[in-house]
Design a protein around this motif. Sequence first.
Motif, PDB file in Angstrom:
ATOM      1  N   PRO A  75     -20.000  17.581 -23.024  1.00  0.00           N
ATOM      2  CA  PRO A  75     -20.313  18.979 -22.716  1.00  0.00           C
ATOM      3  C   PRO A  75     -20.699  19.803 -23.953  1.00  0.00           C
ATOM      4  N   ALA A  76     -20.018  19.572 -25.067  1.00  0.00           N
ATOM      5  CA  ALA A  76     -20.328  20.362 -26.269  1.00  0.00           C
ATOM      6  C   ALA A  76     -21.777  20.140 -26.693  1.00  0.00           C
ATOM      7  N   ALA A  77     -22.237  18.889 -26.581  1.00  0.00           N
ATOM      8  CA  ALA A  77     -23.610  18.572 -26.962  1.00  0.00           C
ATOM      9  C   ALA A  77     -24.592  19.281 -26.033  1.00  0.00           C
ATOM     10  N   ILE A  78     -24.261  19.339 -24.754  1.00  0.00           N
ATOM     11  CA  ILE A  78     -25.141  19.996 -23.778  1.00  0.00           C
ATOM     12  C   ILE A  78     -25.226  21.491 -24.066  1.00  0.00           C
ATOM     13  N   VAL A  79     -24.082  22.106 -24.320  1.00  0.00           N
ATOM     14  CA  VAL A  79     -24.036  23.539 -24.611  1.00  0.00           C
ATOM     15  C   VAL A  79     -24.896  23.841 -25.840  1.00  0.00           C
ATOM     16  N   GLU A  80     -24.728  22.998 -26.847  1.00  0.00           N
ATOM     17  CA  GLU A  80     -25.446  23.173 -28.113  1.00  0.00           C
ATOM     18  C   GLU A  80     -26.951  23.015 -27.895  1.00  0.00           C
ATOM     19  N   GLN A 120     -14.187  13.547 -21.270  1.00  0.00           N
ATOM     20  CA  GLN A 120     -15.267  14.539 -21.167  1.00  0.00           C
ATOM     21  C   GLN A 120     -14.852  15.704 -20.269  1.00  0.00           C
ATOM     22  N   ALA A 121     -14.131  15.379 -19.196  1.00  0.00           N
ATOM     23  CA  ALA A 121     -13.658  16.439 -18.301  1.00  0.00           C
ATOM     24  C   ALA A 121     -12.739  17.383 -19.060  1.00  0.00           C
ATOM     25  N   ALA A 122     -11.844  16.807 -19.882  1.00  0.00           N
ATOM     26  CA  ALA A 122     -10.924  17.640 -20.664  1.00  0.00           C
ATOM     27  C   ALA A 122     -11.708  18.547 -21.618  1.00  0.00           C
ATOM     28  N   GLN A 123     -12.776  18.019 -22.216  1.00  0.00           N
ATOM     29  CA  GLN A 123     -13.600  18.841 -23.125  1.00  0.00           C
ATOM     30  C   GLN A 123     -14.236  20.000 -22.359  1.00  0.00           C
ATOM     31  N   LEU A 124     -14.748  19.693 -21.174  1.00  0.00           N
ATOM     32  CA  LEU A 124     -15.387  20.739 -20.366  1.00  0.00           C
ATOM     33  C   LEU A 124     -14.382  21.842 -20.033  1.00  0.00           C
ATOM     34  N   LEU A 125     -13.179  21.426 -19.611  1.00  0.00           N
ATOM     35  CA  LEU A 125     -12.151  22.419 -19.278  1.00  0.00           C
ATOM     36  C   LEU A 125     -11.749  23.222 -20.515  1.00  0.00           C
ATOM     37  N   GLY A 126     -11.772  22.578 -21.655  1.00  0.00           N
ATOM     38  CA  GLY A 126     -11.464  23.265 -22.909  1.00  0.00           C
ATOM     39  C   GLY A 126     -12.479  24.354 -23.198  1.00  0.00           C
ATOM     40  N   LEU A 127     -13.751  24.088 -22.920  1.00  0.00           N
ATOM     41  CA  LEU A 127     -14.806  25.075 -23.178  1.00  0.00           C
ATOM     42  C   LEU A 127     -14.677  26.272 -22.238  1.00  0.00           C
ATOM     43  N   VAL A 128     -14.147  26.027 -21.029  1.00  0.00           N
ATOM     44  CA  VAL A 128     -13.900  27.149 -20.113  1.00  0.00           C
ATOM     45  C   VAL A 128     -12.696  27.947 -20.619  1.00  0.00           C
ATOM     46  N   ALA A 129     -11.657  27.216 -21.014  1.00  0.00           N
ATOM     47  CA  ALA A 129     -10.416  27.878 -21.453  1.00  0.00           C
ATOM     48  C   ALA A 129     -10.654  28.760 -22.682  1.00  0.00           C
ATOM     49  N   ASP A 130     -11.516  28.327 -23.593  1.00  0.00           N
ATOM     50  CA  ASP A 130     -11.714  29.143 -24.807  1.00  0.00           C
ATOM     51  C   ASP A 130     -12.852  30.156 -24.670  1.00  0.00           C
ATOM     52  N   GLY A 131     -13.378  30.308 -23.429  1.00  0.00           N
ATOM     53  CA  GLY A 131     -14.356  31.352 -23.168  1.00  0.00           C
ATOM     54  C   GLY A 131     -15.790  30.990 -23.531  1.00  0.00           C
ATOM     55  N   THR A 132     -16.016  29.772 -24.027  1.00  0.00           N
ATOM     56  CA  THR A 132     -17.395  29.372 -24.356  1.00  0.00           C
ATOM     57  C   THR A 132     -18.233  29.311 -23.083  1.00  0.00           C
ATOM     58  N   LEU A 133     -17.620  28.821 -21.993  1.00  0.00           N
ATOM     59  CA  LEU A 133     -18.351  28.696 -20.729  1.00  0.00           C
ATOM     60  C   LEU A 133     -17.699  29.568 -19.656  1.00  0.00           C
ATOM     61  N   SER A 134     -18.536  30.218 -18.850  1.00  0.00           N
ATOM     62  CA  SER A 134     -18.028  30.901 -17.662  1.00  0.00           C
ATOM     63  C   SER A 134     -17.903  29.847 -16.566  1.00  0.00           C
ATOM     64  N   GLY A 135     -17.299  30.232 -15.438  1.00  0.00           N
ATOM     65  CA  GLY A 135     -17.191  29.309 -14.319  1.00  0.00           C
ATOM     66  C   GLY A 135     -18.546  28.778 -13.902  1.00  0.00           C
ATOM     67  N   SER A 136     -19.541  29.677 -13.794  1.00  0.00           N
ATOM     68  CA  SER A 136     -20.829  29.205 -13.279  1.00  0.00           C
ATOM     69  C   SER A 136     -21.572  28.375 -14.322  1.00  0.00           C
TER      70      SER A 136
END
Length: 491
Positions: free
Chosen positions: A417-422, A385-401
Amino acid sequence: MSEPYHIEGATGPWEVVIGLEVHAQVTSAAKLFSGAATAFGAEPNSQVSLVDAAMPGMLPVPNRECIRQAVRTGMAIGAEINRWSRFDRKNYFYADLPQGYQISQLYHPLVGEGAIEITLDEKDPDSEVKTIGIERIHVEQDAGKLMHDQHPTRSYIDLNRSGVALMEIVSRPDMRSPAEAGAYLRKLRAILRYVGSCDGNMEQGSMRADVNVSVRKAGAPFGTRTETKNVNSVRFVMATIEGEARRQVDVLEAGGTIVQETRLYDPDRNETRSMRSKEDAHDYRYFPDPDLLPLELEEAFLEECRASLPELPDAKRHRYERELGISAYNAGVITSDVETARWFETVLAEGAKPAAAANWLTSELFGALNRLGKDIGDSPVSAAQAAQLLGLVADGTLSGSLSKQVFEIMLETGQDPAAIVEERGLKQTSDTGAIEAEIAKVMAANADKVADYRGGKDKLFGFFVGQTMKAMAGKANPAVVNELLKKALDA
Ligand code: ADP
Ligand code: MG
């Protein structure tokens, strides 16, 4: 290490000299000379074989796995492994020892001289490295446990621990401050946990230290030492040394002499007190155990031990820095415990970038675990799950905050994380139209501040960023907000 340790209250150049004897319980399903189980916290006397209870005529049979673990530990500290070693009987009478002797190794230990490198501050890459010599590692049996708190007039004995395999790891008197002793114990514990030969759990008693302390005037021969037995935390070991050094200096400065004795640390009063005068080896009437043949190790066995050793903490730290480009600080923190390193490597295997993952782990994850009082082993967020979260930051889906918000929700709900974002629409937006619209509203509502800013109050820029982010519920891409705000305000 660079600054000599000052013994509190001492006048003149007094120096403390420390040697540690660490008893580490060998990770093994069975005891050293019997097949009885070794699980912690079992019902008293539920893990006792006839050998452990010293029934007449029972014979000990060495457990190959215990020997193997001690050999692997020796190899991990670069020690010489003795192809020929032997067990000796150490004779004494005490109720927790039904045999009347402990099977140990005095004359021919399994492992000879080795060393451990310590850094006073493991997290500071510039901290000086010091080598602490290890005199030997021998294998021996643990004793049972007396229980004095079960009945007003009786004591009971729990023999579950009787016969459990211990490694006694004896350091040279090479340490010169409580901090060095602390660093040595932490490093030794890390190595044991990497090797898998001891779980290093000091609270459960699987690692305990006998603390030998003496003091001397700098440059003088070693002074007489005292030995404080069975200290079971790094903090208590350090406190024992501080207190004992101070006490010895007081005695010597008052013209007295130090008696070689065995002392006991009392954590409630944070002081040591005398237990008995120190016994010497000859008091124990050591002799070779006639029930056991000498241990002779074959080359194939040694090779298997060597081949099964994992990458050790120092090697791993250097590789992280060199090959993964991780900062020295982060590499030190992550490799200081095997479980953390394993977790981190799973995050990388799941596709995260090393430097970003290392930063996130040592700040966000460690912060959260501290707050929750949890170890990484029971982290509510998995490495995947941590890797998924970092992936979402890396691809610009999520900002740091936004990633921080999502992480908080992951901790609470265990969701991906993807489910939460969605579900919560927490995606970062770079939609310039929407952002410009909010900027216009913020500027209209704060016309006075716009005038002040244009009049030279540059500091107000942050205020506009904050207001715009707030209006966008934190979801705007901060870089885009900055750029559009500059344009609008400087227009
Ligand atoms: P024993 O087995 O009787 O306890 P050892 O000679 O095996 O004695 O030493 C035990 C420990 O005491 C070792 O860790 C050693 O480094 C430490 N030691 C020996 N001499 C001193 C000293 N003068 N001051 C502090 N520690 C010492
Ligand atoms: Mg000793």
